[in-house]
Design a protein around this motif. Structure first.
Motif, PDB file in Angstrom:
ATOM      1  N   GLY A 150      -6.483 -20.990 -15.284  1.00 34.04           N
ATOM      2  CA  GLY A 150      -7.116 -22.304 -15.352  1.00 34.04           C
ATOM      3  C   GLY A 150      -8.624 -22.252 -15.453  1.00 34.04           C
ATOM      4  N   GLY A 151      -9.155 -21.249 -16.149  1.00 37.68           N
ATOM      5  CA  GLY A 151     -10.599 -21.168 -16.361  1.00 37.68           C
ATOM      6  C   GLY A 151     -11.343 -20.374 -15.304  1.00 37.68           C
ATOM      7  N   SER A 152     -10.658 -19.964 -14.231  1.00 40.45           N
ATOM      8  CA  SER A 152     -11.328 -19.143 -13.220  1.00 40.45           C
ATOM      9  C   SER A 152     -11.661 -17.776 -13.795  1.00 40.45           C
ATOM     10  CB  SER A 152     -10.434 -18.944 -11.995  1.00 40.45           C
ATOM     11  OG  SER A 152     -10.286 -20.145 -11.291  1.00 40.45           O
ATOM     12  N   LEU A 153     -12.749 -17.180 -13.311  1.00 41.77           N
ATOM     13  CA  LEU A 153     -13.091 -15.828 -13.739  1.00 41.77           C
ATOM     14  C   LEU A 153     -12.164 -14.830 -13.058  1.00 41.77           C
ATOM     15  CD1 LEU A 153     -16.989 -16.098 -13.658  1.00 41.77           C
ATOM     16  CD2 LEU A 153     -15.505 -16.026 -15.668  1.00 41.77           C
ATOM     17  N   GLN A 154     -11.963 -13.690 -13.732  1.00 39.87           N
ATOM     18  CA  GLN A 154     -11.035 -12.672 -13.241  1.00 39.87           C
ATOM     19  C   GLN A 154     -11.428 -12.118 -11.867  1.00 39.87           C
ATOM     20  OE1 GLN A 154      -8.435 -10.755 -15.332  1.00 39.87           O
ATOM     21  NE2 GLN A 154      -8.376 -12.775 -16.259  1.00 39.87           N
ATOM     22  N   GLY A 155     -12.718 -11.879 -11.678  1.00 36.73           N
ATOM     23  CA  GLY A 155     -13.177 -11.163 -10.484  1.00 36.73           C
ATOM     24  C   GLY A 155     -12.677 -11.775  -9.187  1.00 36.73           C
ATOM     25  N   VAL A 156     -13.005 -13.036  -8.981  1.00 38.84           N
ATOM     26  CA  VAL A 156     -12.643 -13.708  -7.735  1.00 38.84           C
ATOM     27  C   VAL A 156     -11.124 -13.860  -7.635  1.00 38.84           C
ATOM     28  CG1 VAL A 156     -12.820 -15.859  -6.451  1.00 38.84           C
ATOM     29  CG2 VAL A 156     -14.830 -14.935  -7.614  1.00 38.84           C
ATOM     30  N   ALA A 157     -10.501 -14.295  -8.740  1.00 44.36           N
ATOM     31  CA  ALA A 157      -9.075 -14.632  -8.692  1.00 44.36           C
ATOM     32  C   ALA A 157      -8.198 -13.388  -8.491  1.00 44.36           C
ATOM     33  CB  ALA A 157      -8.676 -15.367  -9.977  1.00 44.36           C
ATOM     34  N   VAL A 158      -8.382 -12.389  -9.348  1.00 43.32           N
ATOM     35  CA  VAL A 158      -7.518 -11.211  -9.253  1.00 43.32           C
ATOM     36  C   VAL A 158      -7.863 -10.397  -7.999  1.00 43.32           C
ATOM     37  CG1 VAL A 158      -6.718  -9.124 -10.426  1.00 43.32           C
ATOM     38  CG2 VAL A 158      -7.255 -11.160 -11.760  1.00 43.32           C
ATOM     39  N   GLY A 159      -9.162 -10.364  -7.656  1.00 46.06           N
ATOM     40  CA  GLY A 159      -9.555  -9.671  -6.427  1.00 46.06           C
ATOM     41  C   GLY A 159      -8.838 -10.257  -5.216  1.00 46.06           C
ATOM     42  N   ALA A 160      -8.795 -11.589  -5.151  1.00 51.55           N
ATOM     43  CA  ALA A 160      -8.141 -12.257  -4.012  1.00 51.55           C
ATOM     44  C   ALA A 160      -6.629 -12.035  -4.039  1.00 51.55           C
ATOM     45  CB  ALA A 160      -8.457 -13.749  -4.036  1.00 51.55           C
ATOM     46  N   ALA A 161      -6.053 -12.062  -5.250  1.00 50.52           N
ATOM     47  CA  ALA A 161      -4.602 -11.860  -5.369  1.00 50.52           C
ATOM     48  C   ALA A 161      -4.218 -10.442  -4.943  1.00 50.52           C
ATOM     49  CB  ALA A 161      -4.150 -12.130  -6.808  1.00 50.52           C
ATOM     50  N   MET A 162      -5.029  -9.463  -5.342  1.00 50.87           N
ATOM     51  CA  MET A 162      -4.748  -8.078  -4.946  1.00 50.87           C
ATOM     52  C   MET A 162      -4.864  -7.908  -3.430  1.00 50.87           C
ATOM     53  SD  MET A 162      -6.560  -5.556  -7.721  1.00 50.87           S
ATOM     54  CE  MET A 162      -5.696  -5.036  -9.216  1.00 50.87           C
ATOM     55  N   ALA A 163      -5.928  -8.488  -2.868  1.00 49.07           N
ATOM     56  CA  ALA A 163      -6.141  -8.347  -1.417  1.00 49.07           C
ATOM     57  C   ALA A 163      -4.954  -8.937  -0.653  1.00 49.07           C
ATOM     58  CB  ALA A 163      -7.441  -9.039  -1.007  1.00 49.07           C
ATOM     59  N   GLU A 164      -4.468 -10.089  -1.142  1.00 50.96           N
ATOM     60  CA  GLU A 164      -3.348 -10.728  -0.457  1.00 50.96           C
ATOM     61  C   GLU A 164      -2.054  -9.913  -0.590  1.00 50.96           C
ATOM     62  OE1 GLU A 164      -2.485 -15.262   0.006  1.00 50.96           O
ATOM     63  OE2 GLU A 164      -1.475 -14.595  -1.813  1.00 50.96           O
ATOM     64  N   ALA A 165      -1.843  -9.367  -1.804  1.00 48.81           N
ATOM     65  CA  ALA A 165      -0.614  -8.607  -2.046  1.00 48.81           C
ATOM     66  C   ALA A 165      -0.563  -7.331  -1.202  1.00 48.81           C
ATOM     67  CB  ALA A 165      -0.508  -8.256  -3.534  1.00 48.81           C
ATOM     68  N   MET A 166      -1.724  -6.864  -0.769  1.00 43.45           N
ATOM     69  CA  MET A 166      -1.768  -5.640   0.023  1.00 43.45           C
ATOM     70  C   MET A 166      -1.166  -5.788   1.407  1.00 43.45           C
ATOM     71  SD  MET A 166      -5.345  -3.909  -0.723  1.00 43.45           S
ATOM     72  CE  MET A 166      -5.701  -3.989  -2.444  1.00 43.45           C
ATOM     73  N   ALA A 167      -0.995  -7.038   1.843  1.00 40.38           N
ATOM     74  CA  ALA A 167      -0.373  -7.258   3.149  1.00 40.38           C
ATOM     75  C   ALA A 167       1.013  -6.615   3.181  1.00 40.38           C
ATOM     76  CB  ALA A 167      -0.272  -8.754   3.429  1.00 40.38           C
ATOM     77  N   ALA A 168       1.661  -6.532   2.017  1.00 38.04           N
ATOM     78  CA  ALA A 168       3.001  -5.945   1.934  1.00 38.04           C
ATOM     79  C   ALA A 168       2.947  -4.444   1.679  1.00 38.04           C
ATOM     80  CB  ALA A 168       3.800  -6.645   0.829  1.00 38.04           C
ATOM     81  N   GLY A 169       1.762  -3.857   1.752  1.00 39.22           N
ATOM     82  CA  GLY A 169       1.624  -2.411   1.528  1.00 39.22           C
ATOM     83  C   GLY A 169       0.556  -2.113   0.500  1.00 39.22           C
ATOM     84  N   ALA A 170      -0.427  -1.283   0.898  1.00 42.18           N
ATOM     85  CA  ALA A 170      -1.529  -0.957  -0.006  1.00 42.18           C
ATOM     86  C   ALA A 170      -1.183   0.271  -0.835  1.00 42.18           C
ATOM     87  CB  ALA A 170      -2.801  -0.701   0.788  1.00 42.18           C
ATOM     88  N   PRO A 171      -1.617   0.310  -2.098  1.00 40.56           N
ATOM     89  CA  PRO A 171      -1.407   1.509  -2.918  1.00 40.56           C
ATOM     90  C   PRO A 171      -2.361   2.621  -2.457  1.00 40.56           C
ATOM     91  CG  PRO A 171      -2.793  -0.047  -4.088  1.00 40.56           C
ATOM     92  CD  PRO A 171      -2.383  -0.720  -2.808  1.00 40.56           C
ATOM     93  N   ASP A 172      -2.121   3.832  -2.940  1.00 41.97           N
ATOM     94  CA  ASP A 172      -3.027   4.941  -2.611  1.00 41.97           C
ATOM     95  C   ASP A 172      -4.345   4.794  -3.359  1.00 41.97           C
ATOM     96  OD1 ASP A 172      -1.124   6.550  -1.023  1.00 41.97           O
ATOM     97  OD2 ASP A 172      -0.016   6.558  -2.919  1.00 41.97           O
ATOM     98  N   LEU A 173      -4.247   4.275  -4.579  1.00 41.31           N
ATOM     99  CA  LEU A 173      -5.412   4.242  -5.465  1.00 41.31           C
ATOM    100  C   LEU A 173      -5.309   3.019  -6.367  1.00 41.31           C
ATOM    101  CD1 LEU A 173      -7.800   5.839  -6.975  1.00 41.31           C
ATOM    102  CD2 LEU A 173      -6.001   6.854  -8.383  1.00 41.31           C
ATOM    103  N   ILE A 174      -6.460   2.382  -6.643  1.00 41.31           N
ATOM    104  CA  ILE A 174      -6.488   1.326  -7.655  1.00 41.31           C
ATOM    105  C   ILE A 174      -7.504   1.726  -8.715  1.00 41.31           C
ATOM    106  CG2 ILE A 174      -6.697  -1.148  -8.134  1.00 41.31           C
ATOM    107  CD1 ILE A 174      -6.281  -1.737  -5.226  1.00 41.31           C
ATOM    108  N   MET A 175      -7.060   1.774  -9.962  1.00 39.76           N
ATOM    109  CA  MET A 175      -7.918   2.167 -11.077  1.00 39.76           C
ATOM    110  C   MET A 175      -8.307   0.916 -11.877  1.00 39.76           C
ATOM    111  SD  MET A 175      -5.584   5.441 -12.270  1.00 39.76           S
ATOM    112  CE  MET A 175      -6.775   6.382 -13.227  1.00 39.76           C
ATOM    113  N   PHE A 176      -9.577   0.875 -12.290  1.00 36.31           N
ATOM    114  CA  PHE A 176     -10.088  -0.242 -13.091  1.00 36.31           C
ATOM    115  C   PHE A 176     -10.825   0.304 -14.291  1.00 36.31           C
ATOM    116  CE2 PHE A 176      -9.794  -3.444  -9.657  1.00 36.31           C
ATOM    117  CZ  PHE A 176      -9.787  -2.636  -8.535  1.00 36.31           C
ATOM    118  N   PRO A 177     -10.684  -0.339 -15.465  1.00 35.91           N
ATOM    119  CA  PRO A 177     -11.571   0.022 -16.569  1.00 35.91           C
ATOM    120  C   PRO A 177     -12.995  -0.460 -16.249  1.00 35.91           C
ATOM    121  CG  PRO A 177     -10.015  -1.707 -17.262  1.00 35.91           C
ATOM    122  CD  PRO A 177      -9.766  -1.438 -15.801  1.00 35.91           C
TER     123      PRO A 177
END
Lengths: 322, 258
Positions: free
Chosen positions: A66-93
């Motif tokens: 809905g027009g939101s920038l990736q940084g805030v939105a995906v960052g928040a979604a990833m942080a929330e999803a980690m409650a169910a278990g964090a990965p060992d590593l997250i890679m970003f281009p």
């Protein structure tokens, strides 16, 4: 310790995953991860097949932002999803959005980010990132000293893009939590800078011009030569800063990384900033008046000469052959 | 309108860089204003001018009290500076830097925070967005054009294929690309005036930041090796005698790309 789960943030352009994203998915698989989760801020339906074919075993997508920038939105979604278990590593281009997402996430979960990597290895208990410094003359190896997840950004073209033949993963929709004031920036329009021919970072031949062209009008010779060779035109930072060509033409540390079969540098002295973006090219031709120019240190064929004479003669010779 | 600009003082990029024994970038020589930050300073001066009033405040951090780069930005026209100087800051990573700068910005009056997209020495490209995250502010990175009107900042944000038009309510953090504006050269009058402009020097304790959150230890990463990269060999170099284009054609022919 081995690396079991790796998340990879993937950029989309026109609905498809960028090559910078596909190469990270492939490298995640190559590191031995049993689960490679591709993350997309947007609609993933047109990207799933390619991501699966390059090594992704799962796919999480936010759907339309809905027009939101990736940084805030995906960052928040990833942080929330980690409650169910964090990965060992997250890679970003190391892209515009990749940097933003990694930056927002690093603050949300209080983890460092290791940036500008060109390689990675798993050594026993260590995850070690490799970064090129001083114009690529030295490689620094840096190990994380924090708990999972470790966050790492990778320069484009650090790894080969190779299909593995994996199936398209099912798209799992993840929710974006309310980001409040921090998420208040909205995209209201998009402007595509039209360019003919192949894209700069995908072209087999790249012809770049620099300050040695003398004036903005002379850049036309670069465009003509790129067209004659079915390649893409590029530029040094100096002439981008001077406003001769758009930023999207810039090759270098702050611009695009290119690794074409042939790179032609015309009127470019070869500042470290520029060399970082092109020294991985398979063959380099340099034309410069100054025989001491650093660009000659990486050129397979160096022409000490005036671009205003060599380029017109070259264009004529190529026209005569076709 | 009050604008804060984050600026970095770096070793002169014209000199070959070197590493200290702890494998951090050597900063023993005189530090200068990072050219990438001069665009943010110029943008801030223009925005305040357009708004018809307000101040431009610089925020910077160093381990060693260095101010010469700040004086350059003050000479361009910035009104004052906050300098976080503390021995403990040596080796601080991007996240630690963002925590310190965010705390320093919190001591100022601001409607807009500007920063370069990345420094010329560390070039992580994450600090402006991390500052925004620490402060809970919205942000727009990689701006190539900025306008402020009616409490909104309108930005052309660079993307892979061109740019997005983005609108964001103030206060906000915006990072600017090189070339967004043409930075002015400090005038003689500006240089003289800069000498007496206020620089508020604070330590990390003044900002309520614990030494364990910054420096090499706070970075939670360790340089385990520094190796020589495989060098690319220079090839043939020929002086153009009017026939250089033939050499190029022959070279391209051999590679079968024409």
């Amino acid at each position: 310790m081995s690396v079991n789960t790796i998340w990879v943030y993937c950029d989309l352009v026109g609905g498809a995953a960028t090559s910078g994203s596909l190469e990270l998915v492939g490298e995640a698989k190559a590191l031995g991860a049993t689960e490679v989760v591709a993350w997309i801020g947007g609609d993933a339906s047109d990207a799933a097949a390619a991501l699966g074919n390059h090594g992704a075993t799962a796919l999480k997508a936010t759907g339309d932002l809905g027009g939101s920038l990736q940084g805030v939105a995906v960052g928040a979604a990833m942080a929330e999803a980690m409650a169910a278990g964090a990965p060992d590593l997250i890679m970003f281009p190391q892209s515009y959005d990749g940097r933003d997402v990694a930056a927002r996430l690093s603050v949300a979960i209080d983890r460092p980010v290791i940036t500008n990597n060109v390689g990675i290895e798993v050594n026993g208990d260590d995850i070690v990132c490799e970064t090129a410094i001083f114009g690529g003359t030295k490689i620094v190896k840096t190990a994380f000293r924090c708990e999972s997840p470790r966050l790492a950004l990778f320069r484009p073209k650090s790894f080969a893009v190779e299909p593995t033949g994996g199936p398209a993963p099912t798209v799992e929709t993840v929710s974006v939590p309310d980001t409040g004031t921090a998420g208040a920036a909205k995209v209201t329009g998009t402007h595509v800078e039209e360019s003919e021919g192949p894209k700069l970072d995908e072209a087999d031949i790249v012809v770049s011009g620099g300050r040695g062209l003398g004036e903005a009008d002379k850049y036309e010779m670069i465009e003509q030569l790129a067209k004659a060779l079915k390649g893409a035109p590029g530029a040094s930072r100096a002439i981008v800063d001077a406003g001769w060509v758009p930023y999207s033409y810039q090759v270098g540390q702050t611009g695009k990384v290119v690794k074409p079969t042939v790179y032609i540098a015309a009127g470019i002295s070869g500042a470290t900033q520029h060399l970082v973006g092109m020294k991985g090219s398979k063959n380099i031709i340099a034309i410069n008046k100054d025989e001491e120019a650093p660009i000659f240190g990486v050129a397979d064929l160096g022409i000490v000469g005036d671009v205003h004479k060599v380029l017109p003669a070259l264009l004529e010779a190529l026209a005569a052959r076709s | 309108m009050n604008v804060v600009v984050c600026v970095k003082q770096i070793p002169d990029p014209a000199n070959p860089g070197s590493l200290d024994p702890d494998n951090t970038l050597s900063r023993n020589e005189k530090l200068i204003l990072d050219e990438s930050d001069s665009y943010g300073v110029e943008m801030a001066l223009q925005l305040v001018d357009t708004a018809g009033g307000g101040e431009v405040t610089l925020v910077s951090m160093v381990p060693n009290k260095e101010v010469s780069g700040l004086r350059t930005a003050l000479a361009m026209g910035a009104n004052k500076a906050v300098l976080v100087s503390d021995d403990a800051l040596a080796g601080t990573d991007a996240l630690g830097t963002a925590k310190v700068l965010a705390a320093a910005i919190g001591r100022t009056e601001y409607d807009l925070v500007l920063a370069g997209t990345e420094s010329s020495d560390g070039y992580t490209g994450t600090v402006p967005e991390q500052i925004a995250a620490v402060m809970g502010l919205p942000s727009v990175g990689f701006a190539k054009h900025i306008e402020v009107a009616d409490g909104l900042v309108k930005v052309r944000r660079q993307n892979e294929e061109g740019y997005d038009e983005v609108e964001c309510p103030l206060p906000a953090v915006v990072s600017v690309t090189a070339g967004v504006v043409e930075p002015r050269y400090p005038s003689f009058k500006g240089i003289m005036a800069a000498k007496s402009k206020p620089v508020d020097e604070v330590g990390i304790a003044d900002l309520g930041i614990d030494a364990s959150a910054v420096g090499v230890a706070g970075s939670r990463q360790e340089t385990v090796a520094v190796e020589e990269a495989a060098a690319r060999e220079a090839g043939e170099k020929v002086v153009d005698e009017g026939d250089a284009h033939e050499r190029i054609v022959a070279f391209l022919d051999e590679l079968k790309v024409i």
